[in-house]
Design an enzyme around this catalytic site. Structure first.
Site, mmCIF file in Angstrom:
data_model
loop_
_atom_site.group_PDB
_atom_site.id
_atom_site.type_symbol
_atom_site.label_atom_id
_atom_site.label_comp_id
_atom_site.label_asym_id
_atom_site.label_seq_id
_atom_site.Cartn_x
_atom_site.Cartn_y
_atom_site.Cartn_z
ATOM 1 C CG ASP A 1 -7.276 -7.420 9.283
ATOM 2 O OD1 ASP A 1 -6.345 -7.073 8.524
ATOM 3 O OD2 ASP A 1 -7.444 -6.936 10.415
ATOM 4 C CE LYS B 1 -5.076 -0.707 -0.853
ATOM 5 N NZ LYS B 1 -6.063 -0.180 0.098
ATOM 6 N NE ARG C 1 -6.461 -11.517 10.153
ATOM 7 C CZ ARG C 1 -5.624 -10.511 9.875
ATOM 8 N NH1 ARG C 1 -5.157 -10.350 8.657
ATOM 9 N NH2 ARG C 1 -5.266 -9.668 10.821
ATOM 10 C CG ASP D 1 -1.961 0.988 1.307
ATOM 11 O OD1 ASP D 1 -2.447 1.428 0.261
ATOM 12 O OD2 ASP D 1 -2.313 1.392 2.435
ATOM 13 C CG PHE E 1 -10.073 -1.085 3.471
ATOM 14 C CD1 PHE E 1 -8.873 -0.605 3.957
ATOM 15 C CD2 PHE E 1 -10.634 -2.206 4.052
ATOM 16 C CE1 PHE E 1 -8.237 -1.237 5.024
ATOM 17 C CE2 PHE E 1 -10.008 -2.842 5.119
ATOM 18 C CZ PHE E 1 -8.812 -2.353 5.605
ATOM 19 C CB VAL E 2 -9.492 -5.312 -0.853
ATOM 20 C CG1 VAL E 2 -9.949 -4.588 -2.107
ATOM 21 C CG2 VAL E 2 -7.985 -5.187 -0.691
HETATM 22 P P1 IMP Z 1 1.753 -0.251 3.919
HETATM 23 O O1 IMP Z 1 2.783 -0.230 4.993
HETATM 24 O O2 IMP Z 1 0.962 1.017 3.858
HETATM 25 O O3 IMP Z 1 2.273 -0.664 2.560
HETATM 26 O O4 IMP Z 1 0.657 -1.231 4.394
HETATM 27 C C1 IMP Z 1 0.651 -2.557 4.229
HETATM 28 C C2 IMP Z 1 -0.284 -3.127 5.261
HETATM 29 O O5 IMP Z 1 -1.468 -2.331 5.444
HETATM 30 C C3 IMP Z 1 -0.764 -4.464 4.764
HETATM 31 O O6 IMP Z 1 0.056 -5.485 5.250
HETATM 32 C C4 IMP Z 1 -2.151 -4.547 5.346
HETATM 33 O O7 IMP Z 1 -2.087 -5.115 6.635
HETATM 34 C C5 IMP Z 1 -2.615 -3.139 5.494
HETATM 35 N N1 IMP Z 1 -3.521 -2.742 4.381
HETATM 36 C C6 IMP Z 1 -3.301 -1.824 3.427
HETATM 37 N N2 IMP Z 1 -4.329 -1.729 2.574
HETATM 38 C C7 IMP Z 1 -5.243 -2.628 3.009
HETATM 39 C C8 IMP Z 1 -6.542 -3.025 2.523
HETATM 40 O O8 IMP Z 1 -7.083 -2.545 1.511
HETATM 41 N N3 IMP Z 1 -7.156 -3.998 3.238
HETATM 42 C C9 IMP Z 1 -6.622 -4.585 4.344
HETATM 43 N N4 IMP Z 1 -5.417 -4.243 4.818
HETATM 44 C C10 IMP Z 1 -4.736 -3.272 4.162
#
Ligand code: IMP
Ligand code: MG
Length: 184
Positions: free
Chosen positions: A166, A138, A172, A110, A159-160
């Site tokens: 989860d 994303k 999950r 993300d 948001f998925v």
């Molecule tokens: P990042 O550090 O922002 O890249 O976030 C990664 C973490 O955020 C993932 O391991 C997920 O736990 C959580 N996350 C980000 N987007 C989503 C989503 O759309 N659904 C569920 N969890 C998400």
């Protein structure tokens, strides 16, 4: 359970995960690998992916949490998901990664904060190779310039949940990847 809109079906997931497994098998032909899953979201993806990798393999898991100014889950739904906080380790790997081919397995890339942090942690173990496999990406949400080596699906900024992902620890176990509406 509310009826959620399916973004990626179980059949699409199965097909793509098999392709990713075949790619990893080709890339590491003749070598051993360690899959390191990011708890808990990547657990289902890791277990399916690993069964499509025809190599000598071991499993490990690593745990992270965000702290700092991460909003509550309810606020995240209203204002949009935002991993603004710093990341910290809640569980380190159990085995040595030194001189090993490590495949870090994540559910979704993300902002990139989590994987930027985790790749630093794992590189400190001096692996032979470090690759990142993420089921979902994303790219529009990136705050850190992080790219995965293996990407299942690029998705828009929704948001998925499901297939390991989860919302407040729920959903999950959904077999498909579904969109959770931001405004209930
Ligand atoms: P990042 O550090 O922002 O890249 O976030 C990664 C973490 O955020 C993932 O391991 C997920 O736990 C959580 N996350 C980000 N987007 C989503 C989503 O759309 N659904 C569920 N969890 C998400
Ligand atoms: Mg996660």
């Amino acid at each position: 359970m509310p009826q959620l809109k399916v973004l990626i079906s179980r059949e699409q997931i199965a097909q793509r995960v098999a392709e990713m497994g075949a790619e990893i098998t080709r890339d590491f032909s003749g070598e051993s690998v360690i899959f390191v899953g990011v708890l808990k979201g990547a657990s289902i993806f890791l277990s399916d992916l690993a069964r499509h990798v025809d190599l000598d393999a071991a499993f490990d898991f690593i745990g992270v949490a965000s702290y700092g100014n991460r909003p509550s889950p309810a606020q995240e739904l209203i204002s949009g998901w935002d991993s603004t906080g710093e990341v910290r380790l809640t569980k380190d790997v159990d085995q040595s990664m030194r001189d090993k081919n490590v495949i870090l397995v994540e559910d979704i890339l993300d902002t990139g904060l989590t994987l930027t942090y985790l790749t630093k942690v794992l590189l400190a173990h001096q692996p032979k190779a470090l690759r990142v496999a993420t089921l979902l990406d994303k790219p529009s949400r990136r705050k850190q310039p992080m790219e995965a080596n293996y990407v299942g699906f690029r998705i828009p900024d929704e948001f998925v949940v499901g297939y390991g992902l989860d919302y407040a620890e729920r959903y999950r176990n959904l077999p498909d990847i579904c969109v959770l509406p931001r405004q209930a």
